[in-house]
Enzyme design. Structure first.
Site, mmCIF file in Angstrom:
data_model
loop_
_atom_site.group_PDB
_atom_site.id
_atom_site.type_symbol
_atom_site.label_atom_id
_atom_site.label_comp_id
_atom_site.label_asym_id
_atom_site.label_seq_id
_atom_site.Cartn_x
_atom_site.Cartn_y
_atom_site.Cartn_z
ATOM 1 C CG ASP A 449 56.027 54.657 10.231
ATOM 2 O OD1 ASP A 449 55.138 55.493 10.454
ATOM 3 O OD2 ASP A 449 56.014 53.878 9.269
ATOM 4 C CD GLU A 479 52.582 55.753 13.495
ATOM 5 O OE1 GLU A 479 51.728 56.609 13.209
ATOM 6 O OE2 GLU A 479 53.204 55.095 12.641
#
Length: 847
Positions: A449, A479
């Protein structure tokens, strides 16, 4: 800070210094003399702290260097005074740089946490600024303290060590840490272990265990069969799934297992049959949303509200909101303890062994189904910091693990309390954690993340460490968004899209995602409708608000989709809609290069994931209202086909294959079971179950109401079943040939060529040619794929492909193929003329 005033660093062991501007200093019990330094900063120091503005540089005298470790355990205030002692300015110190220098040896400590053995149990905690540390030991999850062992400090590493005789496995413990906290004073903390491998319910106490103990392993764990290793990262096709979503609504799962790890062991359930069928079609990985210990779901006594209401009603979201802090659902991006399994998914949250065994049972069951297991991990922030009872790291070493700005304030750009993985021991914690999950739980891949908030160097170190520890390649994706206090390399070279190029670590690409879906994830109001995408009518099938788009908008979108199909390779050349031939990095995407990776294994292609509206819900907004249920399903599969045909890693959100809806919710992280429901009976897709929660959706409720009330938008079970089967056929096509999974940029440039490009193209048809000559695993001499997004059939003549023995792909020709419309595609081989049905993805091959 003027140099005509006196400077001194004042010390206080109990944190009682007061230094009011214009007043006199009080409460100090020591001082440290500092000298103004004119020496050049060490380049590494200058680079690490480049975000701090230039100012006076001060140096500790040589005679005091040996005292620094002990001095950092006390309050330290730099004071500027006039000659008569009036305070002009005062500031405290940020310690991470000094702690990393002083205790660099801590990086090699391999047994932080608890280590039970036959003779004794050893506890270790890195807490270099603590003045005193003990460990409180309990016989159970809730019983009283049975022992308090004092810890001794190692000045070389900053590690405190305590030992108690006997194997204490099965008992619980907490650390007692006496430490100075800026703005608070000297505090005695009772805190769980940052390296906890398991916990009691609601993370109240750390659990004493060795993960190698037989009692923590399900039967057959040590020798269980793993899926075959993948030859290359582009072989990955991933299904993103939430543990609770998977089974909470599945009546074929025993009630005690619903929403739990053990649901994956019920191999005859509807959900496991669904996953097994996907594996059989070519899916390689299930990626689980966060399954480490999280702070936002009660691990005992969570509630499920009774909900009802009209399709466009607000009672449902009100019922969810009334219990959102008490219900059983959250996505889980709220880290509490990074190394322990989440207890709400265990059969007994108070049994520290149960959650470990059951997590491993889940992994075994998915492996047995032929699926590798990935974890969504969140090291970029913690749920809380400071003295909050949900904080751990900041209560052990205040001001170290969390990222602070230049004036000492907490950075929260990720949502919450950002962590500082550029600091040695936060980076080590992340590295150690990933190694633990990979070695002790058999995790095959990881999704990070907000990975762009971490240094590239640390991520590369992590990759090397986890591969070495497991003896296999562990795939890392994440990400790579570039924002916040670290944006554009403000603090370090980031693990972000443009900065990871060449690392072998993959980032999610928003280029084709936005072009396919239309607009951006941040659209609201009329833009949700007006900003149609490539598959849902941009220019060629305008909705009520889409008439302002132009043919050029459609052509630009088609080129961005081709960028994704080519794996976003920087130097792949494409003839663009203007007629120019450009490298993908020269094509603009919102001011950035559209092509940004060096190798196809560095890009993750997706059109839907847990964030933002589902693809079906985007279609509700953007497709003309009169679009039939059949065409809505076909549009969904056109988007999936773009993903399947794109070079790189293929990533899919659970339910993309069942027309999943979240009733238009744009952010369902805390929307409960109601809005996140999956239905493995394929009866309902969960559309029209009420207005989604007001917090992230209220400004669009007026837009949503008529859509949610429109029963014509509900897909019948037949369309859900068709989508399920059509998706599996797409996976079979991808699995049939390595040409859809090319290994290198050189392969992509040599073997992928686009037809129907340039200024005279038919912009609603994508055509890719793949050459298989001499390529391992190609399966076919040539492949020609088409994606016709138009609501009309199209005929294209492709001179380069005339005179070849084209036939439909075997998946299209198979008995029971889902998309019978694709089987009507025709080719005049002599002329190279292909007739493509409306809204259909078709693959031709030369066998």
């Amino acid at each position: 800070m003027g140099l005509d005033r006196r400077l001194q660093a004042l010390l206080a062991s109990r944190g009682q210094i007061q230094a009011p501007r214009g007043g006199q200093v009080s409460g100090a019990d020591g001082a440290l003399t500092l000298d103004v330094s004119t020496a050049e900063l060490d380049p590494a120091v200058a680079e690490r702290f480049k975000f701090v503005a230039a100012g006076v540089r001060l140096a500790v005298r040589s005679a005091d260097q040996s005292r620094i470790g002990e001095l950092l355990k006390r309050q330290l205030v730099l004071v500027q005074e006039t000659a008569d002692g009036e305070v002009r300015n005062a500031t405290t110190a940020q310690l991470p740089g000094a702690l990393d220098d002083l205790y660099a040896a801590a990086a090699a400590v391999g047994d932080l946490g608890v280590t039970p053995g036959a003779e004794s149990t050893v506890f270790k905690l890195w807490a270099p600024t603590a003045q005193k540390v003990s460990v409180a030991i309990y016989d159970s999850a809730t019983g009283p303290t049975v022992a308090l062992e004092k810890a001794s400090f190692d000045a070389a590493t900053g590690v405190w060590r305590a030992e108690r005789s006997g194997d204490l496995s099965g008992r619980t413990y907490r650390w007692v840490v006496e430490v100075f906290v800026r703005g608070v004073g000297l505090v005695r903390q009772l805190v769980t272990d940052p390296y906890s491998v398991s916990l009691s319910a609601d993370s109240k106490r750390s659990y004493i265990a060795s993960l190698s103990a037989a009692a923590l392993k399900p039967a057959g764990w040590d020798g269980h069969t793993r899926p075959a290793a993948l030859a290359a990262a582009p072989d990955m096709s991933i299904y993103e799934l939430h543990v609770r979503d998977f089974s909470a609504n599945d009546a074929t799962v025993p009630e005690a297992h619903r929403g739990k790890y053990l649901a994956f062991t019920d191999t005859a359930s509807n959900g496991m049959r669904h996953l097994a069928a996907l594996a059989g079609a070519g899916l390689t990985d299930v990626h689980l949303l966060p399954v480490f210990d999280i702070a936002t779901v009660p691990e005992t006594g969570c509630v499920t509200p009774t909900i009802s209401g009209a399709p466009d009603g607000s009672t449902q979201q009100a019922a969810v909101g009334a219990v959102k802090s008490e219900d059983c659902f959250n996505w889980g991006y709220d880290p509490f303890h990074f190394n322990a399994p989440e207890g709400s998914y265990a059969s007994d949250a108070d049994d520290g062994a149960a959650r470990v065994r059951e997590f491993r049972s889940m992994v075994m069951a998915l492996h047995a189904a032929g699926l590798r297991v990935g974890m969504d991990v969140v090291y970029n922030h913690t749920t809380a910091a400071g003295q909050n009872d949900k904080a751990v790291l900041d209560r052990v070493v205040p001001g170290y693990y969390q990222r602070l700005n230049a004036v000492g304030e907490l950075e929260t750009s990720t949502c919450c309390a950002n962590t500082a993985t550029e600091n040695l021991m936060m980076g080590k914690l992340m590295l150690d954690s990933v190694v633990l999950w990979a070695t002790q739980y058999g995790i095959d891949s990881f999704r990070f993340d907000l990975m762009g908030h971490q240094p590239r160097a640390v991520m590369e170190q992590l990759q090397a460490a986890v591969d070495a520890a497991t003896g296999r390649r562990v795939d890392l994706i994440g990400e790579g968004w570039n924002f916040g206090e670290v944006a554009d390399g403000a603090r370090f070279v980031q693990a972000s899209q443009l900065s990871l190029n060449g690392s072998g670590i993959a980032t999610f690409s928003d280029r084709a995602r936005d072009a396919v879906r239309g607009g951006s994830p941040f659209d609201g109001g009329d833009a949700l409708i007006a900003n149609q995408g490539y598959v849902n009518g941009l220019y060629y099938d305008p909705n009520a608000l889409g008439g302002g788009k132009t043919a050029t908008d459609l052509l630009r979108a088609a080129d961005l989709v081709r960028v994704g199909l080519a794996g976003s390779i920087r130097d792949y050349t494409l003839r663009t809609y203007t007629g120019d031939t450009r490298e993908l990095q020269a094509i603009d995407y919102n001011g950035q290069p559209a092509g940004y990776v060096s190798q196809p294994g560095e890009v993750v292609n997706y059109v839907e994931n847990h964030d933002n509206q589902t693809l079906f819900d985007i279609g509700v907004y953007k497709l003309p209202l009169a679009t039939s249920a059949e065409d809505r399903a076909r549009v969904q599969m056109l988007a999936a086909a773009v993903n399947v045909f794109s070079q790189g890693v293929a990533y899919f959100h659970a339910g993309i294959d069942t027309l999943r809806s979240k009733s238009l919710d744009r952010n369902s992280y805390d929307s409960g079971d109601w809005f996140n429901k999956l239905d493995w009976t394929y009866t309902s897709n969960n559309f029209g179950v009420g207005l989604p929660p007001e917090g992230d959706n209220g400004s669009n409720w007026d837009l949503m109401r008529p859509l949610l009330a429109d029963t014509e938008l509900l897909p019948p079970p037949a369309q859900i079943a068709w989508t399920r089967d059509a998706f599996r056929d797409l996976l079979r096509i991808r699995a049939s040939s390595t040409l859809f999974r090319l290994r290198s940029a050189a392969d992509v440039k040599a073997r992928l060529a686009f037809r129907n490009t340039g200024a005279s193209q038919v912009p609603t048809v994508l055509v890719g040619h793949l050459s298989g000559s001499g390529y391992a695993g190609a399966g076919f001499g040539e492949i020609l794929y088409f994606v016709n997004v138009d609501d009309e059939a199209r005929t294209l003549t492709i001179p380069e492909d005339a005179g070849k023995a084209w036939v439909l792909h075997p998946v299209h020709r198979a008995t029971g193929a889902a998309d019978t419309r694709a089987a009507t595609a025709a080719v005049d081989t002599a002329a190279g003329r292909f007739t493509l049905p409306a809204r259909t993805a078709v693959v031709f091959v030369v066998e």
